[in-house]
Design a protein around this motif. Structure first.
Motif, PDB file in Angstrom:
ATOM      1  N   VAL A  88      -0.788 -11.830   7.498  1.00  0.00           N
ATOM      2  CA  VAL A  88       0.496 -11.447   6.912  1.00  0.00           C
ATOM      3  C   VAL A  88       0.769  -9.985   7.222  1.00  0.00           C
ATOM      4  N   LEU A  89       2.008  -9.682   7.567  1.00  0.00           N
ATOM      5  CA  LEU A  89       2.447  -8.298   7.743  1.00  0.00           C
ATOM      6  C   LEU A  89       3.419  -7.959   6.628  1.00  0.00           C
ATOM      7  N   LEU A  90       3.130  -6.893   5.904  1.00  0.00           N
ATOM      8  CA  LEU A  90       3.989  -6.391   4.832  1.00  0.00           C
ATOM      9  C   LEU A  90       4.707  -5.139   5.319  1.00  0.00           C
ATOM     10  N   ILE A  91       6.031  -5.149   5.212  1.00  0.00           N
ATOM     11  CA  ILE A  91       6.830  -4.004   5.649  1.00  0.00           C
ATOM     12  C   ILE A  91       7.207  -3.155   4.447  1.00  0.00           C
ATOM     13  N   GLY A  92       6.890  -1.847   4.506  1.00  0.00           N
ATOM     14  CA  GLY A  92       7.280  -0.939   3.440  1.00  0.00           C
ATOM     15  C   GLY A  92       6.164   0.016   3.077  1.00  0.00           C
ATOM     16  N   SER A  93       6.484   0.986   2.206  1.00  0.00           N
ATOM     17  CA  SER A  93       5.504   2.038   1.914  1.00  0.00           C
ATOM     18  C   SER A  93       5.523   2.516   0.470  1.00  0.00           C
ATOM     19  N   GLY A  94       6.244   1.822  -0.417  1.00  0.00           N
ATOM     20  CA  GLY A  94       6.402   2.316  -1.775  1.00  0.00           C
ATOM     21  C   GLY A  94       5.572   1.583  -2.812  1.00  0.00           C
ATOM     22  N   GLY A  95       5.896   1.846  -4.082  1.00  0.00           N
ATOM     23  CA  GLY A  95       5.199   1.188  -5.172  1.00  0.00           C
ATOM     24  C   GLY A  95       5.437  -0.302  -5.195  1.00  0.00           C
ATOM     25  N   ARG A  96       6.637  -0.713  -4.817  1.00  0.00           N
ATOM     26  CA  ARG A  96       6.942  -2.141  -4.724  1.00  0.00           C
ATOM     27  C   ARG A  96       5.990  -2.816  -3.746  1.00  0.00           C
ATOM     28  N   GLU A  97       5.799  -2.194  -2.582  1.00  0.00           N
ATOM     29  CA  GLU A  97       4.937  -2.786  -1.572  1.00  0.00           C
ATOM     30  C   GLU A  97       3.466  -2.744  -1.982  1.00  0.00           C
ATOM     31  N   HIS A  98       3.067  -1.712  -2.725  1.00  0.00           N
ATOM     32  CA  HIS A  98       1.689  -1.675  -3.230  1.00  0.00           C
ATOM     33  C   HIS A  98       1.453  -2.851  -4.178  1.00  0.00           C
ATOM     34  N   ALA A  99       2.435  -3.134  -5.046  1.00  0.00           N
ATOM     35  CA  ALA A  99       2.317  -4.266  -5.963  1.00  0.00           C
ATOM     36  C   ALA A  99       2.295  -5.587  -5.199  1.00  0.00           C
ATOM     37  N   LEU A 100       3.164  -5.720  -4.196  1.00  0.00           N
ATOM     38  CA  LEU A 100       3.174  -6.928  -3.370  1.00  0.00           C
ATOM     39  C   LEU A 100       1.835  -7.106  -2.660  1.00  0.00           C
ATOM     40  N   ALA A 101       1.295  -6.016  -2.120  1.00  0.00           N
ATOM     41  CA  ALA A 101       0.036  -6.095  -1.386  1.00  0.00           C
ATOM     42  C   ALA A 101      -1.097  -6.579  -2.281  1.00  0.00           C
ATOM     43  N   ARG A 102      -1.205  -6.002  -3.462  1.00  0.00           N
ATOM     44  CA  ARG A 102      -2.272  -6.417  -4.373  1.00  0.00           C
ATOM     45  C   ARG A 102      -2.146  -7.892  -4.732  1.00  0.00           C
ATOM     46  N   LYS A 103      -0.932  -8.343  -4.989  1.00  0.00           N
ATOM     47  CA  LYS A 103      -0.744  -9.735  -5.401  1.00  0.00           C
ATOM     48  C   LYS A 103      -0.981 -10.688  -4.235  1.00  0.00           C
TER      49      LYS A 103
END
Length: 427
Positions: free
Chosen positions: A3-18
C-alpha cells in the motif's frame, strides 16, 4: 498487499497506524510522510504532485492500493492516472473531486438535486460581485471557488469586510483559486462534520465529529485548519444522521452517478444544523484533519479492507463497521505564529511520556521533522494529542494530561476542546 499512502500530516499518521493493523497488509509505503509515519511505514521521497512519478513508483513497488490523504492530488487527477494503469486508489476521480475543488460546482449540484444549502450566487468579476452585495447586504459569506489551503472563506459581518474579501480574491491573494467566487447567505446554527463512504453506487454512513476552527479559547481568533475535535458528535443524533443521508449524501452520490462522474472515496459533509434542519455548508472529498484522528481511534473494523472495498466497488458486500463505544478527543498543539507564519525548528518534548500519561492516549505527528536526530516543529499544526474516554469529559481530561507532558516552548493549544459538547450535554 503493498500500500502507498500519500500525505505527510496528522491525518496520514493516523491512517498509517490503522492500516498497519490489517492482516491484508504486506508493506506500507508513505510519500512524503513524516517522522511519526516513518515508525510504521517506509518513506518514499516522491513529488506527490507529479502523477507520473507516483505511477512509476507504484509499478516498481507492486502497489495494490494507493490511499490519498490530502485534497490536492485528488483534484489534480491522481486517481484517474492510477486507475487507467490498473492500480486501485482510494479517492474520487478528478471530475468527482470538483465537489471540493470548486465550491461553485457543488452549489450548482445542490441546486440541481434539491439539496438543502445556503442561497448563493457565483461571480467571475469584482464589479458584478459588488453589485450583488448591494442587494443582499451583510452578514454574508465570501468564498474563493477553488482550493485555497483553508484560507479562502470569509464570514463577513459587515459590508466593508465583504468588499475587502471580494477584492482580495480578484486581486490574486488566493491565486487561481480566487479567479471565481461564491457569495452565499450566512447560515445560523451549530456546525458538525458527517462522513460517508461510497464506491460509486453504494453509500454508507461512516462517522460524525465536531471540530474547533478558531485559534484561541472561547472560539476567538482567526480561523485555522482545526485546533481540536471529538467524535462522535453528540448533536448528530440517529434521526439527524438519517436525515443527512436522505436529503444530502444519497442525492449527491446519485446525482454524480447519473451524470457520469461516480464518486468513490470518503465524502465529508460540513453541516450547519439549523432550525430548519441540516444544511450543507461544503463538501470535502477526503478525511478531515483533525477529525480523521479521532474517528480512527474509535474504529474497530479493518480499515484497509474497507478502503479496498470502496476502491473495488464492493462496498455492499462488506460487513457493517464496528466501533468502540468510547468518545475520542484530540487537542492540536500548534507552533506560535499559526495560522500566520509559524515558528519552526523548535524542539519538541517527550512524546513517549505523553502517550503513557493516561489510558487510551495516542499522539500523532502532523508538522514535524528530524534535525540532528532531534524531533522539531516543521509546520503550523505540529502534534495531535488524542485520547479515548467513556465520554467527552474523560477523553478531554486524558488528552490534556498527555499535553501537559509535552514541554514545548514554541507551541500553543486551546484549553477548551470539547466544551461545546459538554455544554450541550449539560443543557
Amino acid at each position: 498487499m503493498n500500500v502507498l499512502l500519500i500525505g505527510s500530516g496528522g491525518r496520514e499518521h493516523a491512517l498509517a497506524r490503522k492500516i498497519t493493523e490489517s492482516a491484508l497488509l504486506t508493506r506500507l509505503y508513505a510519500a512524503p510522510g513524516n517522522p511519526g509515519i516513518a515508525e510504521v511505514a517506509k518513506l518514499v521521497p516522491l513529488d506527490v504532485g507529479d502523477n507520473d512519478a507516483v505511477l512509476a513508483f507504484c509499478r516498481e513497488a507492486s502497489i495494490g492500493l494507493v490511499v490519498i490523504g490530502p485534497e490536492a492530488p485528488l483534484v489534480g487527477g491522481l486517481v484517474d492516472v492510477l486507475e487507467a494503469a490498473g492500480i486501485k486508489a482510494f479517492g474520487p476521480s478528478r471530475a468527482a473531486a470538483q465537489l471540493e475543488g470548486s465550491k461553485g460546482f457543488t452549489k450548482d449540484l445542490c441546486a440541481r438535486a434539491g439539496i438543502p444549502t445556503a442561497a448563493y450566487a457565483r461571480f467571475s468579476d469584482a464589479a458584478a460581485a459588488h453589485a450583488y452585495l448591494d442587494t443582499v447586504g451583510a452578514p454574508i459569506v465570501i468564498k474563493a471557488d477553488g482550493l485555497a489551503a483553508g484560507k479562502g472563506v470569509v464570514v463577513a459581518e459587515t459590508l466593508a469586510e465583504a468588499r475587502a474579501a471580494i477584492d482580495a480574491c480578484f486581486d490574486g491573494t488566493f491565486g487561481a483559486a480566487g479567479a471565481e467566487i461564491v457569495i452565499e447567505e450566512k447560515l445560523v446554527g451549530e456546525e458538525a462534520s458527517f462522513f460517508a463512504l461510497s464506491d460509486g453506487i453504494n453509500v454508507v454512513p461512516f462517522a460524525t465529529a465536531q471540530d474547533h476552527k478558531r485559534a484561541y479559547d472561547g472560539d476567538t481568533g482567526p480561523n485555522t485548519g482545526g485546533m481540536g475535535a471529538y467524535s462522535p458528535a453528540p448533536i448528530v443524533t440517529d434521526a439527524v444522521a438519517e436525515q443527512v443521508m436522505a436529503e444530502i449524501v444519497r442525492p449527491t452520490i446519485a446525482t454524480l452517478a447519473a451524470e457520469g462522474t461516480p464518486f468513490r472515496g470518503v465524502l465529508y459533509a460540513g453541516l450547519m444544523l439549523t432550525a430548519d434542519g441540516p444544511k450543507l455548508i461544503e463538501y470535502n472529498v477526503r478525511f478531515g484533519d483533525p477529525e480523521c484522528q479521532v474517528i480512527l481511534l474509535r474504529l474497530r473494523s479493518d480499515l484497509l479492507a474497507t478502503l479496498l472495498a470502496v476502491a473495488s466497488g464492493t462496498l455492499a458486500a462488506e460487513a457493517p463497521l464496528e466501533w468502540r463505544p468510547e468518545t475520542a478527543l484530540t487537542v492540536v498543539m500548534a507552533a506560535k505564529g499559526y495560522p500566520g507564519t509559524p515558528e519552526t525548528g523548535t524542539p519538541l518534548g517527550d512524546l513517549d511520556a505523553a502517550q503513557e500519561a493516561a489510558p487510551g492516549v495516542a499522539v500523532f505527528q502532523a508538522g514535524t521533522r528530524l534535525l540532528d536526530g532531534r524531533l522539531v516543529a516543521a509546520g503550523g499544526r505540529v502534534l495531535n494529542v488524542c485520547a479515548l474516554g467513556a465520554g467527552v469529559a474523560e477523553a478531554r481530561d486524558r488528552a490534556y494530561a498527555a499535553v501537559a507532558e509535552i514541554r514545548w516552548q514554541g507551541g500553543f493549544y486551546r484549553r477548551d476542546i470539547g466544551m461545546r459538547a459538554l455544554a450541550n450535554t449539560a443543557g
